[in-house]
Design an enzyme around this catalytic site. Sequence first.
Site, PDB file in Angstrom:
ATOM      1  N   GLU A  77       0.898  -1.160   0.000  1.00 61.57           N
ATOM      2  CA  GLU A  77       0.000   0.000   0.000  1.00 61.57           C
ATOM      3  C   GLU A  77       0.924   1.193   0.000  1.00 61.57           C
ATOM      4  OE1 GLU A  77      -1.200   2.896   0.700  1.00 61.57           O
ATOM      5  OE2 GLU A  77      -2.637   2.705   2.347  1.00 61.57           O
ATOM      6  N   GLU A 121       4.400   8.434  -4.174  1.00 57.29           N
ATOM      7  CA  GLU A 121       5.228   7.942  -3.065  1.00 57.29           C
ATOM      8  C   GLU A 121       6.238   6.912  -3.539  1.00 57.29           C
ATOM      9  OE1 GLU A 121       2.640   6.841   0.195  1.00 57.29           O
ATOM     10  OE2 GLU A 121       2.088   8.942   0.495  1.00 57.29           O
TER      11      GLU A 121
HETATM   12  N1  SAH Z   1       0.898  -1.209   4.935  1.00 58.76           N
HETATM   13  C1  SAH Z   1       0.418  -0.292   5.938  1.00 58.76           C
HETATM   14  C2  SAH Z   1       1.072   1.054   5.866  1.00 58.76           C
HETATM   15  C3  SAH Z   1       0.995   1.757   4.531  1.00 58.76           C
HETATM   16  S1  SAH Z   1       1.771   3.335   4.517  1.00 58.76           S
HETATM   17  C4  SAH Z   1      -1.082  -0.204   5.848  1.00 58.76           C
HETATM   18  O1  SAH Z   1      -1.605  -0.530   4.794  1.00 58.76           O
HETATM   19  O2  SAH Z   1      -1.735   0.208   6.789  1.00 58.76           O
HETATM   20  C5  SAH Z   1       3.184   3.045   3.543  1.00 58.76           C
HETATM   21  C6  SAH Z   1       4.410   2.685   4.344  1.00 58.76           C
HETATM   22  O3  SAH Z   1       5.387   2.232   3.425  1.00 58.76           O
HETATM   23  C7  SAH Z   1       5.057   3.822   5.090  1.00 58.76           C
HETATM   24  O4  SAH Z   1       5.221   3.411   6.416  1.00 58.76           O
HETATM   25  C8  SAH Z   1       6.427   4.014   4.415  1.00 58.76           C
HETATM   26  O5  SAH Z   1       7.430   4.350   5.340  1.00 58.76           O
HETATM   27  C9  SAH Z   1       6.680   2.655   3.818  1.00 58.76           C
HETATM   28  N2  SAH Z   1       7.473   2.554   2.580  1.00 58.76           N
HETATM   29  C10 SAH Z   1       7.259   3.211   1.414  1.00 58.76           C
HETATM   30  N3  SAH Z   1       8.091   2.780   0.447  1.00 58.76           N
HETATM   31  C11 SAH Z   1       8.857   1.814   0.999  1.00 58.76           C
HETATM   32  C12 SAH Z   1       9.897   0.979   0.482  1.00 58.76           C
HETATM   33  N4  SAH Z   1      10.262   1.037  -0.790  1.00 58.76           N
HETATM   34  N5  SAH Z   1      10.490   0.113   1.338  1.00 58.76           N
HETATM   35  C13 SAH Z   1      10.075   0.034   2.631  1.00 58.76           C
HETATM   36  N6  SAH Z   1       9.101   0.784   3.160  1.00 58.76           N
HETATM   37  C14 SAH Z   1       8.479   1.664   2.352  1.00 58.76           C
END
Ligand code: SAH
Length: 690
Positions: free
Chosen positions: A144, A153
């Site tokens: 996500e 993002e």
């Molecule tokens: N999966 C959770 C949070 C989603 S928010 C849910 O659905 O509730 C997205 C998260 O991804 C954030 O915490 C951000 O720090 C992390 N993130 C984004 N790109 C990333 C990457 N390439 N590797 C690791 N973490 C990542």
Amino acid sequence: MKTFCGRANPTTGSMEWLEEAEDYDYHQEIARSRYADMLHDKDRNVKYYEGIRAAVSRVKERGEKAIVLDIGTGTGLLSMMAASAGADFCYAIEVFKPMANAAVKIVEKNGFSDKIKVISKHSTEVTVSPDGDMECRANILVTELFDTELIGEGALPTYEHAHKYLVQEGCEAVPHRATVYVQLVESKRMWSWNKLFPIHVEAEDGEKMIVPPSEMENCPGVPSVCDIQLNQMPWSDFTTLSEVVTMFSVDFSKPVQSASTCYRVQLEPVKSGKAQIVLSWWDIDMDPSGMIKCSMAPYWVKPTSALQWRDHWMQCVYFLPNEEPVLQGEKVCLTAYRDEYSVWYKLQKARGEENKGAVHVESPVCRCHAHLLWNRPRFGELNDQTRTRQYIKALRKVLNTESVCLCISDGSLLPVLAHCLGAKQVQYLILVFRSVQCSLAFSSHLFKANHLEDKIKVIEARPELLKPSHFEDKKISVLVGEPFFSTSLLPWHNLYFWYARTAVTSHLTSSVTVLPQSASLHMMVVEFQDLWRIRSPCGTCEGFDVQTMDDMIQDSLNFRESKEAEPHPLWEYPCKSLSDPQEVLTFDFTKTVPQHCLSTEGSVNLLRKGRSHGAVLWMEYHLDADISISTGLIQISNEKGNCEWNPHCKQAVYFFSSVIESETVSDPGAITYTINFDTKTGEIAMDFKL
Ligand code: SAH
């Protein structure tokens, strides 16, 4: 560990060095994060869970072990869903350390430690080998990583890498696919966020017109997305010129390419008009069949009953470089360009054979400098004719052919107005530490377009460093400001005008007119329709205990933030007033900033039943005794207490630490407050007791 961070104080303008603990940024990020909003997004959570269950079943049906890679695990939620759905093992990757630590605790608390391994790394750093982070490649990819623009993002490069190195060929992906939709519209309101409209000025010596610089025509602006709660945009504020069409989609179960590219669609306008705006949103299909869909479509596209309020995903407004007349039934060609992180659009008349050749995708670069100087609301504010008329009315009363005028505000049209209204000499102070290059470049375009090059003198300096020679040894008889400063985040940061005014005191005549003559801070207790969710604890989410996350946010709030208000554009976030608006502090610009603090205390009478979520604060500027401009409340629209807010400004929201529920109109004084403006630091501290 402590570090020193230098920053210009937005209110006082002075440089200050703050000693910050190394984890200060973490606290900021957590306290203001969108995690709570995501966890409250029931529609999203339910659909992810369904999609994950379906993917795990498909893998199991093939007789394989279900190995899940969850990139960006946050609280660990999606991995816990996978483990509950029967996945054999989950690798939960999270780059943000404090979040990864929280995920470890949450996973443990929910009893999944043996099934979920939290890896605190960026996904591109993750290794796969028997003694690496992952023992083997995964066959289910759950993520996500989307923002309102879908790719902002970094979802595309992350997927590209994951397919190359972290997952098996033919893996199941949840979501399976994302689709981006567009609709062409005409909207004077939204277009006013992108171009400066000509301004009519009625002066003593006849009507004049201030025109935008020619550089603004065709200027493609900046590629930063304008994301808004489109559901708050009334139907009367725009006209749809096309049907909703699919612009492009991304299949996440196959290798993804992040390299820049473009997509074309033919549109047949359903109405003639001026194509100005592309409205866009996306949906994600959690499974290949398309039966589990999570959609950001706005109210006119899907039934209101299916609308889920969320703030972490909204809708996008894209501005075409120019408005294009289109005719009903006469096809046009819309092109979406994208690089790894952003999207922008162009519209062309469809000419027989389409050019299918290689396209050159070049990110838009603002040529007029206005898009670098002003953000979207600021454009809207400068185009607000009612507001401009107020300034004209007030300026006309005080300016005459003898006036020596100094304007202090960022990227402002006031100097041009002052000149049109007959001031003898106008100087425009561009504050050196505030985006000076853009200000200079834009002012020069604007002055040229209006033949004012030698009429307005631009001074580039800090107010405290001004010398009599800057004003040719004349004294300022009229000091004006909107006031607006691009570094302001909270409403009272524009009080910088007062500090600048204080710094230039020795250059003012003894009978100087200061416009605005004063400002006041106003406050009102409100019940939010939805915004309360972003700061309210989650407890459990789809049956998983995520209280650790709540505690962590609370800790970060307590670290510093809870005694502070946060900026929100309330026209996008409906609320109902529970108290009368009240003036809590006044600031007299005819005098210098006092040495002592300004404080007030009092109580609020709750007039309506409801849940008091917090207080909203805003500034009003009193241009003179009769003309005031509100940057907050415009009016309370009906007896229910629904509020109309200034659509160009953010208001300050102070969330109460707990919600008070008033079933009946409670007794006066249910909420007491103290508010203190520290003139040394320019900070406003407040405390509410319920
Ligand atoms: N999966 C959770 C949070 C989603 S928010 C849910 O659905 O509730 C997205 C998260 O991804 C954030 O915490 C951000 O720090 C992390 N993130 C984004 N790109 C990333 C990457 N390439 N590797 C690791 N973490 C990542």
